[in-house]
Design a protein around this motif. Structure first.
Motif, mmCIF file in Angstrom:
data_model
loop_
_atom_site.group_PDB
_atom_site.id
_atom_site.type_symbol
_atom_site.label_atom_id
_atom_site.label_comp_id
_atom_site.label_asym_id
_atom_site.label_seq_id
_atom_site.Cartn_x
_atom_site.Cartn_y
_atom_site.Cartn_z
ATOM 1 N N THR A 1 -27.128 8.220 7.353
ATOM 2 C CA THR A 1 -29.348 7.314 7.237
ATOM 3 C C THR A 1 -29.728 9.064 7.275
ATOM 4 O O THR A 1 -30.969 8.375 6.371
ATOM 5 C CB THR A 1 -29.092 6.456 8.147
ATOM 6 O OG1 THR A 1 -28.323 5.316 8.555
ATOM 7 C CG2 THR A 1 -30.569 6.093 8.155
ATOM 8 N N HIS A 2 -29.935 9.757 7.703
ATOM 9 C CA HIS A 2 -30.756 10.797 7.768
ATOM 10 C C HIS A 2 -30.838 11.315 6.725
ATOM 11 O O HIS A 2 -32.314 11.763 6.328
ATOM 12 C CB HIS A 2 -30.652 11.368 9.108
ATOM 13 C CG HIS A 2 -31.471 12.314 9.468
ATOM 14 N ND1 HIS A 2 -32.503 12.155 9.418
ATOM 15 C CD2 HIS A 2 -31.748 14.036 8.935
ATOM 16 C CE1 HIS A 2 -33.198 13.019 9.751
ATOM 17 N NE2 HIS A 2 -32.662 14.294 9.509
ATOM 18 N N ASP B 1 -22.782 -0.188 4.189
ATOM 19 C CA ASP B 1 -23.974 0.246 4.010
ATOM 20 C C ASP B 1 -24.181 -0.068 1.995
ATOM 21 O O ASP B 1 -22.834 0.363 1.880
ATOM 22 C CB ASP B 1 -24.210 1.616 4.865
ATOM 23 C CG ASP B 1 -24.478 2.003 5.634
ATOM 24 O OD1 ASP B 1 -24.730 1.623 6.773
ATOM 25 O OD2 ASP B 1 -23.538 2.726 6.139
ATOM 26 N N GLY C 1 -25.591 7.486 4.453
ATOM 27 C CA GLY C 1 -26.163 7.141 3.502
ATOM 28 C C GLY C 1 -26.064 8.841 2.719
ATOM 29 O O GLY C 1 -25.549 9.325 2.970
ATOM 30 N N ASP D 1 -28.377 -1.564 5.740
ATOM 31 C CA ASP D 1 -27.092 -1.984 6.145
ATOM 32 C C ASP D 1 -27.022 -2.685 7.193
ATOM 33 O O ASP D 1 -27.981 -3.624 7.546
ATOM 34 C CB ASP D 1 -26.846 -0.212 6.523
ATOM 35 C CG ASP D 1 -28.534 0.009 7.810
ATOM 36 O OD1 ASP D 1 -29.583 -0.972 7.927
ATOM 37 O OD2 ASP D 1 -28.001 0.386 8.659
ATOM 38 N N ALA E 1 -32.580 -0.205 5.428
ATOM 39 C CA ALA E 1 -33.001 1.530 5.742
ATOM 40 C C ALA E 1 -33.887 1.699 5.367
ATOM 41 O O ALA E 1 -34.728 1.491 3.831
ATOM 42 C CB ALA E 1 -31.008 1.189 5.237
ATOM 43 N N PRO E 2 -34.416 2.942 5.317
ATOM 44 C CA PRO E 2 -34.017 3.912 6.609
ATOM 45 C C PRO E 2 -34.677 3.276 7.834
ATOM 46 O O PRO E 2 -35.681 2.519 7.819
ATOM 47 C CB PRO E 2 -34.755 4.868 6.150
ATOM 48 C CG PRO E 2 -35.959 4.532 5.464
ATOM 49 C CD PRO E 2 -35.876 3.585 4.541
ATOM 50 N N HIS E 3 -33.885 3.838 8.642
ATOM 51 C CA HIS E 3 -34.458 3.679 10.388
ATOM 52 C C HIS E 3 -35.361 5.006 10.396
ATOM 53 O O HIS E 3 -35.899 4.228 11.732
ATOM 54 C CB HIS E 3 -32.707 3.803 11.017
ATOM 55 C CG HIS E 3 -32.449 2.974 11.035
ATOM 56 N ND1 HIS E 3 -32.359 1.333 10.348
ATOM 57 C CD2 HIS E 3 -31.078 2.280 9.538
ATOM 58 C CE1 HIS E 3 -31.646 0.668 10.009
ATOM 59 N NE2 HIS E 3 -30.392 1.615 9.673
ATOM 60 N N ALA F 1 -36.382 9.947 6.608
ATOM 61 C CA ALA F 1 -34.914 10.771 5.964
ATOM 62 C C ALA F 1 -35.080 11.909 6.168
ATOM 63 O O ALA F 1 -36.456 13.211 5.496
ATOM 64 C CB ALA F 1 -35.667 10.090 4.034
ATOM 65 N N THR G 1 -27.974 1.955 12.446
ATOM 66 C CA THR G 1 -27.721 3.469 12.539
ATOM 67 C C THR G 1 -26.591 4.198 11.363
ATOM 68 O O THR G 1 -25.951 4.589 12.141
ATOM 69 C CB THR G 1 -28.558 4.543 13.464
ATOM 70 O OG1 THR G 1 -29.374 3.750 14.022
ATOM 71 C CG2 THR G 1 -28.891 5.555 13.321
ATOM 72 N N PRO H 1 -30.956 7.790 3.207
ATOM 73 C CA PRO H 1 -30.467 6.433 3.551
ATOM 74 C C PRO H 1 -29.659 5.800 2.662
ATOM 75 O O PRO H 1 -30.058 5.172 1.708
ATOM 76 C CB PRO H 1 -32.231 6.083 3.236
ATOM 77 C CG PRO H 1 -32.597 7.381 2.692
ATOM 78 C CD PRO H 1 -31.604 8.290 2.894
ATOM 79 N N SER I 1 -25.810 9.284 13.115
ATOM 80 C CA SER I 1 -27.203 8.768 11.518
ATOM 81 C C SER I 1 -26.529 10.366 10.568
ATOM 82 O O SER I 1 -27.514 9.914 10.311
ATOM 83 C CB SER I 1 -27.585 8.700 12.904
ATOM 84 O OG SER I 1 -28.426 9.618 13.687
#
Length: 253
Positions: free
Chosen positions: A108-109, A142, A34, A116, A83-85, A88, A31, A112, A105
């Protein structure tokens, strides 16, 4: 995740927000970073797997780590994921709350990457001492769409400059005063920055410090992160040059 003698509400909060990536044993998703809202463009499965394999090859190995450091392969999976996990956010980094700078994170949030990978890192003190928490963190790589990595770096730098100091409400009713500083990382790169957040708690004379270094190489951002500690003996610079050298060696072939 193991809390290496780090006490206090700030440390507990940091453990919680950092624990979703490199500190999830058995998890198959890292995580990290982004910088654009919305999901990345889809790629063919074979092409995606090949890109992740190449990216994973740029992570530090045990042989490349500085003396005294270890990969956390027993407790922390080296991840290779698309990604993403998670969902978003529609809020870009430029507009996110200042308090999210301390959440591992947030990249990523809020933006993203396409791919990664990550690995956990640790340096245990030779002798257990009350004022020495050792070194505990992770390295992440990333990959972004062409041109997006530069936008990520600019967004993170801008958010840090927008939030030089802010109050952060922690669980249990405690409020920490966060002070943010940004410097350039002392490594050759297309762009780099080191983000440090010092968290002061009421009645505690020593702040808790967390650090994250970002280094851009083309469309890839290399991140080295050291979790919160008081009186840190060594910062991200203890690992960063080796991480950059390892990535460059892997991508030179």
């Amino acid at each position: 995740m193991r809390a290496r003698h780090v006490a206090g509400a700030v440390a507990v909060a940091a453990m919680a927000v950092l624990g979703t990536s490199a500190c999830s044993a058995g998890a198959q998703a890292g995580t990290h970073a982004g910088s654009q809202a919305g999901p990345p463009s889809p790629t063919a499965p074979s092409a995606s797997a090949s890109a992740r394999d190449r990216l994973r090859g740029g992570l530090l190995t045990q042989a490349q780590l500085p003396q005294g450091f270890h990969l956390l392969t027993a407790e922390v999976n080296s991840t290779t994921t698309a990604a993403p996990h998670g969902p978003a956010s529609t809020v870009p980094i430029a507009s996110m709350p200042c308090s999210e700078l301390g959440v591992e994170s947030f990249m990523t949030h809020h933006a993203p990457p396409l791919e990664d990978v990550a690995v956990g890192l640790e340096q245990v003190p030779e002798q257990e001492q009350a004022d020495d928490d050792g070194w505990f963190g992770q390295e992440a790589l990333d990959r972004y769409a062409p041109g997006r990595a530069a936008e990520v770096m600019a967004a993170v730098r801008g958010a840090a400059q927008r939030c030089p100091s802010y109050a952060n409400a922690l669980a249990g009713g405690t409020t920490a005063q966060e002070t943010v500083s940004v410097t350039a990382a002392d490594v050759p790169a297309d762009d780099s920055l080191v983000l440090r957040i010092a968290s002061a708690l009421p009645g505690d004379p020593e702040p808790y410090v967390s650090e994250r270094a970002f280094v851009r190489e083309g469309d890839v951002i290399l991140m080295v992160q050291k979790i919160v500690a008081q009186k840190p003996r060594a910062g991200v610079e203890a690992v960063l040059p080796a991480a950059v050298a390892a990535y460059r060696a892997a991508t030179a072939h």
